[in-house]
Motif scaffolding. Structure first.
Motif, PDB file in Angstrom:
ATOM      1  N   UNK A  45       0.873  -1.171   0.000  1.00 26.47           N
ATOM      2  CA  UNK A  45       0.000   0.000   0.000  1.00 26.47           C
ATOM      3  C   UNK A  45       0.910   1.220   0.000  1.00 26.47           C
ATOM      4  N   UNK A  46       0.617   2.175  -0.876  1.00 29.50           N
ATOM      5  CA  UNK A  46       1.410   3.406  -0.956  1.00 29.50           C
ATOM      6  C   UNK A  46       0.525   4.585  -0.563  1.00 29.50           C
ATOM      7  N   UNK A  47       0.453   4.899   0.726  1.00 34.38           N
ATOM      8  CA  UNK A  47      -0.416   6.002   1.144  1.00 34.38           C
ATOM      9  C   UNK A  47       0.111   7.352   0.682  1.00 34.38           C
ATOM     10  N   UNK A  48      -0.827   8.244   0.408  1.00 35.26           N
ATOM     11  CA  UNK A  48      -0.501   9.652   0.269  1.00 35.26           C
ATOM     12  C   UNK A  48      -0.427  10.267   1.656  1.00 35.26           C
ATOM     13  N   UNK A  49      -0.946  11.480   1.794  1.00 36.33           N
ATOM     14  CA  UNK A  49      -0.838  12.165   3.079  1.00 36.33           C
ATOM     15  C   UNK A  49      -2.044  11.867   3.955  1.00 36.33           C
ATOM     16  N   UNK A  50      -1.759  11.281   5.112  1.00 36.28           N
ATOM     17  CA  UNK A  50      -2.743  11.004   6.152  1.00 36.28           C
ATOM     18  C   UNK A  50      -2.303  11.726   7.425  1.00 36.28           C
ATOM     19  N   UNK A  51      -3.219  12.276   8.190  1.00 37.71           N
ATOM     20  CA  UNK A  51      -2.828  12.917   9.458  1.00 37.71           C
ATOM     21  C   UNK A  51      -2.385  11.869  10.478  1.00 37.71           C
ATOM     22  N   UNK A  52      -1.100  11.818  10.779  1.00 37.71           N
ATOM     23  CA  UNK A  52      -0.552  10.917  11.786  1.00 37.71           C
ATOM     24  C   UNK A  52       0.539  11.672  12.538  1.00 37.71           C
ATOM     25  N   UNK A  53       1.056  11.044  13.581  1.00 35.71           N
ATOM     26  CA  UNK A  53       2.144  11.662  14.328  1.00 35.71           C
ATOM     27  C   UNK A  53       3.354  11.880  13.426  1.00 35.71           C
ATOM     28  N   UNK A  54       3.616  10.931  12.524  1.00 35.57           N
ATOM     29  CA  UNK A  54       4.776  11.047  11.644  1.00 35.57           C
ATOM     30  C   UNK A  54       4.641  12.207  10.656  1.00 35.57           C
ATOM     31  N   UNK A  55       3.431  12.461  10.178  1.00 36.04           N
ATOM     32  CA  UNK A  55       3.240  13.505   9.161  1.00 36.04           C
ATOM     33  C   UNK A  55       2.904  14.869   9.757  1.00 36.04           C
ATOM     34  N   UNK A  56       2.855  14.967  11.081  1.00 39.72           N
ATOM     35  CA  UNK A  56       2.439  16.216  11.721  1.00 39.72           C
ATOM     36  C   UNK A  56       3.287  17.397  11.261  1.00 39.72           C
TER      37      UNK A  56
END
Length: 258
Positions: free
Chosen positions: A193-204
């Motif tokens: 699975x290749x996610x785009x941008x999801x709100x997570x701690x890593x992408x904050x």
């Protein structure tokens, strides 16, 4: 076989790395809802305990094991312990990841190695161990790698530079293809699975820096939601995807098509 039975994971054990929060926990919810016993690993015991309580509140059987994929000598003993205490692993979701933002010329070697050790080397070692101990003896299995759209493309110059992360996820994309071809004759499918941008701690931090640019470049003009990976994760973990292997599937709101 009824269509709903193709998605049934009752009696299956799913190991999800980095499963205590974010995308890993969302995937655990999905697989557990369809009957899987879920086993979560992550570095922080308190986050694992919270995730376990959350899943049990949903009626999902969950086990947790604190572990750092960057500590290579702990990986095979971890898989051995899970095998002994919970049972053979039928589904492996390689979700744990690390990132680092830095211009390439200033990128610390230590940070580069940290990203590679978790995203590539640790992923390889736990996959190797699960294959050897569980899937190859059983003649079947499902491996789902969580790569990223960052592994399918370069980095928008308007965003923070993340050369190590992009490189590591590119490695996961081709690891998926190579391993899928090798395992096809052994009853084991390998997809990512290749996610785009999801709100997570890593992408904050990334979202704080460039969320508006991301939204403008995404045809759906939104970020991923807590439900957007669940259907694909279930598909790739179940018999419904028995004739799919070596695929890297973007879940990005259409950003990769423009």
């Amino acid at each position: 076989m009824a269509l709903k039975d193709l998605f049934n994971l009752t009696g299956k054990t799913a190991l999800i790395t980095g499963g205590s929060r974010g995308l890993g926990l969302q995937i655990a919810e999905a697989l557990g809802e369809y009957g899987a016993t879920v086993v979560l690993t992550a570095r922080k015991q308190h986050e694992l305990d919270e995730a376990k309580a959350h899943l049990q509140g949903l009626g999902i059987t969950a086990h947790v094991y604190a572990n750092d994929l960057g500590a290579f000598d702990t990986i095979d003993p971890l898989v051995e312990r899970i095998h002994a205490e919970v049972g053979p692993i039928d589904i492996l979701v390689n979700n744990a990841g690390a990132t680092w933002g830095s211009p390439t010329v200033d990128h610390p070697l230590e940070a580069w190695m940290k990203v590679m050790n978790v995203n590539v080397n640790g992923l390889f070692l736990i996959t190797q161990s699960v294959l050897k101990r569980c899937m190859l003896p059983a003649g079947k299995g499902r491996i789902v790698n969580v790569a990223s759209v960052a592994g399918l493309q370069g980095n928008d110059p308007r965003m923070a530079p993340t050369v190590a992360y992009n490189t590591s996820k590119g490695a996961v994309v081709n690891f998926t293809r190579a391993l899928a071809a090798e395992m096809a004759a052994h009853g084991v499918t390998v997809n990512s699975i290749c996610p785009g941008y999801f709100p997570t701690k890593m992408t904050k931090g990334t979202l704080a820096y460039g969320e508006q640019n991301i939204l403008e470049a995404t045809p759906m003009h939104r970020l991923g939601s807590q439900e957007d990976l669940k259907g694909l994760a279930l598909l790739l973990s179940s018999d419904a995807s028995a004739y799919m292997t070596g695929q890297n599937i973007a879940v990005d709101g259409g950003a990769g098509v423009v």
